[in-house]
Design an enzyme around this catalytic site. Structure first.
Site, PDB file in Angstrom:
ATOM      1  N   SER A 157       0.838  -1.204   0.000  1.00 11.81           N
ATOM      2  CA  SER A 157       0.000   0.000   0.000  1.00 11.81           C
ATOM      3  C   SER A 157       0.869   1.248   0.000  1.00 11.81           C
ATOM      4  O   SER A 157       2.028   1.206   0.430  1.00 11.81           O
ATOM      5  CB  SER A 157      -0.868   0.016   1.259  1.00 11.81           C
ATOM      6  OG  SER A 157      -1.557   1.243   1.381  1.00 11.81           O
ATOM      7  N   TYR A 180      -2.257  -1.065  10.846  1.00 11.37           N
ATOM      8  CA  TYR A 180      -2.325  -1.461   9.436  1.00 11.37           C
ATOM      9  C   TYR A 180      -1.116  -0.948   8.646  1.00 11.37           C
ATOM     10  O   TYR A 180      -0.477  -1.692   7.902  1.00 11.37           O
ATOM     11  CB  TYR A 180      -3.618  -0.932   8.827  1.00 11.37           C
ATOM     12  CG  TYR A 180      -3.749  -1.120   7.332  1.00 11.37           C
ATOM     13  CD1 TYR A 180      -4.209  -2.319   6.800  1.00 11.37           C
ATOM     14  CD2 TYR A 180      -3.410  -0.096   6.435  1.00 11.37           C
ATOM     15  CE1 TYR A 180      -4.338  -2.492   5.424  1.00 11.37           C
ATOM     16  CE2 TYR A 180      -3.527  -0.257   5.069  1.00 11.37           C
ATOM     17  CZ  TYR A 180      -3.998  -1.459   4.563  1.00 11.37           C
ATOM     18  OH  TYR A 180      -4.110  -1.627   3.197  1.00 11.37           O
TER      19      TYR A 180
HETATM   20  P1  NAD Z   1     -11.395  -6.309   0.139  1.00 11.71           P
HETATM   21  O1  NAD Z   1     -12.158  -6.200   1.392  1.00 11.71           O
HETATM   22  O2  NAD Z   1     -12.147  -6.488  -1.112  1.00 11.71           O
HETATM   23  O3  NAD Z   1     -10.338  -7.489   0.225  1.00 11.71           O
HETATM   24  C1  NAD Z   1      -9.723  -7.889   1.411  1.00 11.71           C
HETATM   25  C2  NAD Z   1      -9.975  -9.374   1.534  1.00 11.71           C
HETATM   26  O4  NAD Z   1      -9.173  -9.895   2.589  1.00 11.71           O
HETATM   27  C3  NAD Z   1     -11.396  -9.738   1.895  1.00 11.71           C
HETATM   28  O5  NAD Z   1     -12.201  -9.907   0.762  1.00 11.71           O
HETATM   29  C4  NAD Z   1     -11.224 -11.044   2.655  1.00 11.71           C
HETATM   30  O6  NAD Z   1     -11.550 -12.142   1.830  1.00 11.71           O
HETATM   31  C5  NAD Z   1      -9.742 -11.102   2.977  1.00 11.71           C
HETATM   32  N1  NAD Z   1      -9.505 -11.341   4.393  1.00 11.71           N
HETATM   33  C6  NAD Z   1      -9.417 -10.445   5.403  1.00 11.71           C
HETATM   34  N2  NAD Z   1      -9.206 -11.081   6.575  1.00 11.71           N
HETATM   35  C7  NAD Z   1      -9.159 -12.412   6.292  1.00 11.71           C
HETATM   36  C8  NAD Z   1      -8.952 -13.581   7.074  1.00 11.71           C
HETATM   37  N3  NAD Z   1      -8.738 -13.498   8.398  1.00 11.71           N
HETATM   38  N4  NAD Z   1      -8.992 -14.781   6.448  1.00 11.71           N
HETATM   39  C9  NAD Z   1      -9.202 -14.884   5.117  1.00 11.71           C
HETATM   40  N5  NAD Z   1      -9.381 -13.800   4.315  1.00 11.71           N
HETATM   41  C10 NAD Z   1      -9.358 -12.587   4.905  1.00 11.71           C
HETATM   42  O7  NAD Z   1     -10.485  -5.014   0.063  1.00 11.71           O
HETATM   43  P2  NAD Z   1      -9.247  -4.608  -0.855  1.00 11.71           P
HETATM   44  O8  NAD Z   1      -9.104  -3.164  -0.646  1.00 11.71           O
HETATM   45  O9  NAD Z   1      -9.365  -5.127  -2.226  1.00 11.71           O
HETATM   46  O10 NAD Z   1      -8.026  -5.308  -0.139  1.00 11.71           O
HETATM   47  C11 NAD Z   1      -7.091  -6.114  -0.821  1.00 11.71           C
HETATM   48  C12 NAD Z   1      -5.690  -5.707  -0.410  1.00 11.71           C
HETATM   49  O11 NAD Z   1      -5.456  -4.378  -0.865  1.00 11.71           O
HETATM   50  C13 NAD Z   1      -5.446  -5.686   1.097  1.00 11.71           C
HETATM   51  O12 NAD Z   1      -4.195  -6.259   1.381  1.00 11.71           O
HETATM   52  C14 NAD Z   1      -5.445  -4.208   1.414  1.00 11.71           C
HETATM   53  O13 NAD Z   1      -4.673  -3.940   2.549  1.00 11.71           O
HETATM   54  C15 NAD Z   1      -4.822  -3.660   0.154  1.00 11.71           C
HETATM   55  N6  NAD Z   1      -5.008  -2.223  -0.092  1.00 11.71           N
HETATM   56  C16 NAD Z   1      -6.247  -1.688  -0.220  1.00 11.71           C
HETATM   57  C17 NAD Z   1      -6.395  -0.332  -0.464  1.00 11.71           C
HETATM   58  C18 NAD Z   1      -7.737   0.310  -0.627  1.00 11.71           C
HETATM   59  O14 NAD Z   1      -7.817   1.541  -0.630  1.00 11.71           O
HETATM   60  N7  NAD Z   1      -8.787  -0.415  -0.803  1.00 11.71           N
HETATM   61  C19 NAD Z   1      -5.241   0.474  -0.594  1.00 11.71           C
HETATM   62  C20 NAD Z   1      -4.007  -0.104  -0.458  1.00 11.71           C
HETATM   63  C21 NAD Z   1      -3.881  -1.447  -0.216  1.00 11.71           C
END
Ligand code: NAD
Ligand code: MG
Length: 333
Positions: free
Chosen positions: A225, A238
């Site tokens: 991120s 985080y």
């Molecule tokens: P999202 O909620 O769609 O995806 C996160 C997924 O993590 C969930 O769908 C879930 O299936 C999984 N998860 C969480 N805890 C879990 C557990 N204990 N066991 C199994 N699965 C688990 O959201 P996203 O934003 O697409 O997140 C994906 C990645 O992107 C993450 O690593 C997040 O930190 C990163 N990210 C997101 C953003 C943003 O703005 N959305 C920015 C930077 C990084």
């Protein structure tokens, strides 16, 4: 000796002519006739291509569902077109039900890969849609629900993916936990532990279990991120896990390069996903989500899909230990 190494102008031109002639008759280097006659892709202004703030206030219980979001995120369901870049590959994607993981799963399948996704049992409805999309692309889609905070489950997850896919050569460690807390005083040990388990321990357990199955040419991709280098005040736990993710990508890349296994990271900026509406951001931040980027809007998961493809593509064979970002102009990963 020196003279021998010099090419005459005539030799260069002859050589060039020969390679151009090969290119002209060799269809492998060019789009086929049908592709060539297809209409050109119209230019798209990225500032107006997707929804902008203000957004409606919305709150879902963690871990959140795509179907309950307003507007619904775009994971490339209608738009992502593959061109065989991952034909024959076998990929495991954690958090493959929604957000970046779903966008990667759709793109990988349309690029010719079989895909196993992991998610939490509460996300079955989202996962079902992704499996249907993978199958619609003509690929094998494997659903393996379970909680990755458990080491034994992580080992089972990898074993099951290998068994059902018949091998493994791409691991996308993408699942993540983000719960904002205004003060470190509000952050419980249970919270801190859950974030560390999901974002740091699980990738360690999953990659360790996967490694014995990965042949030279395989790729590991971690979702990190912009928080790794530009942490928000309310994401104390985080943000430090994302610094750790960027760090393990660089360390493991050095360790595994001699084995022919590449390790890279994707660093998203603010992206419209369930993570943000299920405790990841305050309501005030959600309403204006992404408005502080030069693009003046959040990114959509589909806008990251081609990065996950690029980093898995065997043609990117010299890229390892890299972090590729997409943050609407906010700067470095
Ligand atoms: P999202 O909620 O769609 O995806 C996160 C997924 O993590 C969930 O769908 C879930 O299936 C999984 N998860 C969480 N805890 C879990 C557990 N204990 N066991 C199994 N699965 C688990 O959201 P996203 O934003 O697409 O997140 C994906 C990645 O992107 C993450 O690593 C997040 O930190 C990163 N990210 C997101 C953003 C943003 O703005 N959305 C920015 C930077 C990084
Ligand atoms: Mg989800």
């Amino acid at each position: 000796m020196k003279e021998d190494n010099k090419l005459s102008r005539r030799q260069v031109i002859n050589g060039l002519g020969a390679s151009l002639a090969v290119a002209a008759v060799s269809p492998i280097f060019s789009a086929d006739a049908a592709e060539a006659s297809a209409p050109t892709v119209p230019l798209k202004d990225p500032t107006t291509a997707y929804p902008k703030p203000p957004f409606k206030k919305q709150q879902q219980p963690w871990p959140g569902l795509v179907s309950q979001m307003d507007p619904k995120p775009d994971h490339g369901e209608q738009s992502y077109k593959g061109s065989g870049r991952l034909k024959g590959r076998k990929a495991l994607i954690t958090g493959g039900d929604s957000g970046m993981g779903r966008a990667a799963a759709i793109a990988y399948a349309r690029e010719g890969a079989d895909v196993a996704i992991n998610y939490l049992p509460a996300e079955e409805a989202d996962a079902k849609e992704v499996i249907a999309l993978i199958k619609a692309a003509g690929q094998k889609g494997v659903a393996i629900p379970g909680d990755i905070r458990d080491e034994a489950f992580c080992k089972k997850l990898v074993a099951e993916a290998v068994r059902q896919l018949g091998g493994l050569d791409i691991v996308v460690s993408n699942a993540g936990r983000q719960q904002q807390r205004q003060s470190i005083l509000d952050l419980t040990t249970e919270d801190f532990d859950a974030t560390m388990k999901t974002n740091i321990y699980a990738p360690f357990w999953i990659i360790k279990a996967a490694l014995p199955h990965l042949q030279p040419g395989s790729a590991i991709i971690g979702t990190t991120s912009e928080q790794a280098t530009d942490p928000s005040a309310d994401l104390y736990d985080y943000a430090q896990t994302k610094a750790a993710t960027t760090n393990y990508v660089r360390s493991l890349a050095k360790q595994l390069a001699p084995k022919g296994i590449r390790v890279n990271g994707v660093a998203p900026g603010p992206i419209w996903t369930p993570l943000q509406v299920s405790g990841g951001a305050t309501q005030e931040k959600l309403v204006q989500f992404g408005g502080d980027t030069p693009m003046m809007r959040p990114g959509q998961p589909v806008e990251l899909a081609s990065i996950y493809v690029q980093l898995a593509d065997p043609q990117a064979s010299y890229a390892t230990g890299q972090v590729y970002g997409a943050a609407g102009g906010k700067g470095m990963p």
